[in-house]
Design a protein around this motif. Sequence first.
Motif, mmCIF file in Angstrom:
data_model
loop_
_atom_site.group_PDB
_atom_site.id
_atom_site.type_symbol
_atom_site.label_atom_id
_atom_site.label_comp_id
_atom_site.label_asym_id
_atom_site.label_seq_id
_atom_site.Cartn_x
_atom_site.Cartn_y
_atom_site.Cartn_z
ATOM 1 N N GLN A 5 -8.221 4.077 -4.477
ATOM 2 C CA GLN A 5 -7.471 3.894 -5.728
ATOM 3 C C GLN A 5 -8.155 4.570 -6.921
ATOM 4 O O GLN A 5 -7.583 4.665 -8.007
ATOM 5 C CB GLN A 5 -7.342 2.385 -6.019
ATOM 6 N N GLU B 196 -7.274 -6.788 -7.550
ATOM 7 C CA GLU B 196 -6.409 -5.626 -7.335
ATOM 8 C C GLU B 196 -5.902 -5.000 -8.632
ATOM 9 O O GLU B 196 -5.526 -3.836 -8.667
ATOM 10 C CB GLU B 196 -5.234 -6.011 -6.432
ATOM 11 N N ARG C 297 1.349 -9.655 -1.661
ATOM 12 C CA ARG C 297 0.754 -8.393 -2.110
ATOM 13 C C ARG C 297 -0.775 -8.460 -2.188
ATOM 14 O O ARG C 297 -1.444 -7.471 -1.953
ATOM 15 C CB ARG C 297 1.337 -8.027 -3.483
ATOM 16 N N SER D 134 0.850 -1.182 0.000
ATOM 17 C CA SER D 134 0.000 0.000 0.000
ATOM 18 C C SER D 134 0.884 1.229 0.000
ATOM 19 O O SER D 134 1.739 1.393 0.870
ATOM 20 C CB SER D 134 -0.908 -0.036 1.226
ATOM 21 N N ARG D 135 0.666 2.076 -1.013
ATOM 22 C CA ARG D 135 1.581 3.182 -1.292
ATOM 23 C C ARG D 135 1.652 4.240 -0.216
ATOM 24 O O ARG D 135 0.816 4.321 0.660
ATOM 25 C CB ARG D 135 1.120 3.875 -2.561
ATOM 26 N N ASN E 51 -6.049 2.808 3.074
ATOM 27 C CA ASN E 51 -5.245 3.858 2.460
ATOM 28 C C ASN E 51 -4.086 4.283 3.355
ATOM 29 O O ASN E 51 -3.790 5.468 3.480
ATOM 30 C CB ASN E 51 -6.146 5.056 2.132
ATOM 31 N N HIS F 243 -10.824 -0.404 -4.427
ATOM 32 C CA HIS F 243 -11.019 0.349 -3.203
ATOM 33 C C HIS F 243 -11.130 1.841 -3.532
ATOM 34 O O HIS F 243 -10.416 2.332 -4.413
ATOM 35 C CB HIS F 243 -9.875 0.093 -2.229
ATOM 36 N N ARG G 186 -4.853 -1.666 1.975
ATOM 37 C CA ARG G 186 -5.038 -0.752 0.854
ATOM 38 C C ARG G 186 -6.367 -0.003 1.005
ATOM 39 O O ARG G 186 -6.472 1.167 0.714
ATOM 40 C CB ARG G 186 -5.020 -1.552 -0.445
ATOM 41 N N SER G 187 -7.369 -0.727 1.516
ATOM 42 C CA SER G 187 -8.673 -0.064 1.678
ATOM 43 C C SER G 187 -8.587 1.018 2.749
ATOM 44 O O SER G 187 -9.335 1.977 2.738
ATOM 45 C CB SER G 187 -9.752 -1.074 2.051
ATOM 46 N N ASP H 109 -5.028 -0.804 -9.929
ATOM 47 C CA ASP H 109 -3.622 -0.463 -10.138
ATOM 48 C C ASP H 109 -3.491 0.235 -11.500
ATOM 49 O O ASP H 109 -3.715 -0.378 -12.549
ATOM 50 C CB ASP H 109 -2.801 -1.757 -10.102
#
Length: 568
Positions: free
Chosen positions: A541, A516, A193, A11-12, A205, A538, A202-203, A520
């Motif tokens: 994203q 995912e 991942r 997750s970025r 964030n 999500h 990821r959700s 992306d």
Amino acid sequence: MSIQLFGVNVSRGVAIGRAVLIASSRIDVDHYYIAAEQADAEVKRLLTACDSVSGELEVLQRDLPSDAPHELGALLDVHRMLLHDEALIGVAAGWIRERHYNAEWALAAQLEVLVRQFDDMEDDYLRERKSDLEQVVERVLSWMRRSRSPADAFRGVTGEDPLVLIASDISPADLLHFKRSIFQGFVTEVGGRTSHTAIVARSMNIPAVVGAREASRLARQDDWVIIDGEAGVVIVNPSPIVLDEYRFRQRQADVERERLDRLRHTPAVTLDGQRIELLANIELPQDAAGALAAGAMGVGLFRSEFLFLNRAGSLPDEDEQFEAYRSAVLAMQGLPVTIRTVDIGADKALDRPGSHDQRHEHGLNPALGLRAIRWSLAEPSMFRQQIRAILRAAAHGKVRMLIPMIAQRNEIRLTWEAIRRAQAQLDEAGKSYGPVEVGAMIEVPAAAVSAEMLLSAFDFASIGTNDLIQYTLAIDRADEAVSHLYDPWHPAVLWLIENTIKCAIKLNKPVSVCGEMAGDPQFTEILLGMGLRSFSMHPAQMAAVKQRILRADAQRLRQPRADVLQRP
Ligand code: PEP
Ligand code: MG
């Protein structure tokens, strides 16, 4: 000394904070900051808890039967001593006074420190004393839990040092505890991942790295830590220069996020005028509000199994499920909500004693075992209960039902039978329900290869690329040891996705991607080129994918992608 660890980027973003090390068994301890002036009262709360537990132990000791082994009495003595031990309680009180941690957090944090020291001991006898310590702390935490007023859990102040969470592993269910927490990022030692833990991260964030081996051994409680969620790097005790560099990157990321946020309500239309549907993936009904706020045109995947997790054995009945689904439907204000029937199994096992999943949980290969629709068909009354709840929610808005992992003719037949029986049961009970479209999740290579057969039996399709990749490449998505082999660009994967989309278009059935890959941006163009017009991801994203769509020419992207499909 600064230490650099490498893991899998899930997750970025960049998170910088003090480390909170948590063992998975103590993951549900509340974490919040207290105001400085509350410190004395908070220490008193801790000491009262210790005194009360000590009193309980004293009663226990007094009431021991005369023939009880002598060791038992001696053990209770040790436990009572620990309740007044400076290294445990005294230092925990220090965390409260100096760092303004709440009492539970301070105690759990100090326990982690001591447990590590015990683990490093050579002497077996001493090492085993660790469990006494854990039992005592568990008792105190449980006393505090019982005596806490509901408001305590969320009182807290901001403005203290930011925090990042480090754990050896966090189950997807446990991660839900942190959805609205104060942690700015997290690191685990295991996971891939597209493991469900990573997906939940990821959700949320928040920057996250999984599979960072030894992270919880090499970082200490309260160390400063940088999590670089883009590169999958974790830096413990960074130097001031490195810290400055990452603070700069954090500011840049904030600016970029604000810029993308402005696209929130811009329609997703390609340069050549193709309107693209952007849907949201959610885990809980409460997430629907965020989906709407992000500009989603509906929910493309509601992972309903999260309603079944974290429930200490009890499962939601029909009415409870109905309420949950209805609240998501109402929150979406007339936009469609796609509810996936439970995907229990693999890395989302139930804790229900004696259930199929319990028996299979430690089976040889849970990802290939009784999972998703296979589990539902093995639990027919539970399955019908869920279907009834979904049908009833459809009386309140547009609802679609999605069947995970379906691949076999027999499963198709049994699924439709279950739906018809559930409808008949509702008719009999005189309960109202609405129309529901039923879709197949394409997640198993066999389903993608025979998409035409499968899709002719359903109203729509949704491609679950996370599992499709796992099963096509024989890579366990939750296993960091093989995460480097998890390759969405593999020609076989792309072929299966393209075949599914082609079949859906041919049969005139709506098709979406909800894995995912849909969220992306590096895959946006290739998916558009394959003819995909619906993406589910999500909410966090959505803006980045939309930006790609706004700059894409879907017609030109339809050119053969031989270069990609033939990539060595
Ligand atoms: C998938 O497999 O791509 C998917 C969307 O479902 P999940 O990640 O919940 O298995
Ligand atoms: Mg899946």
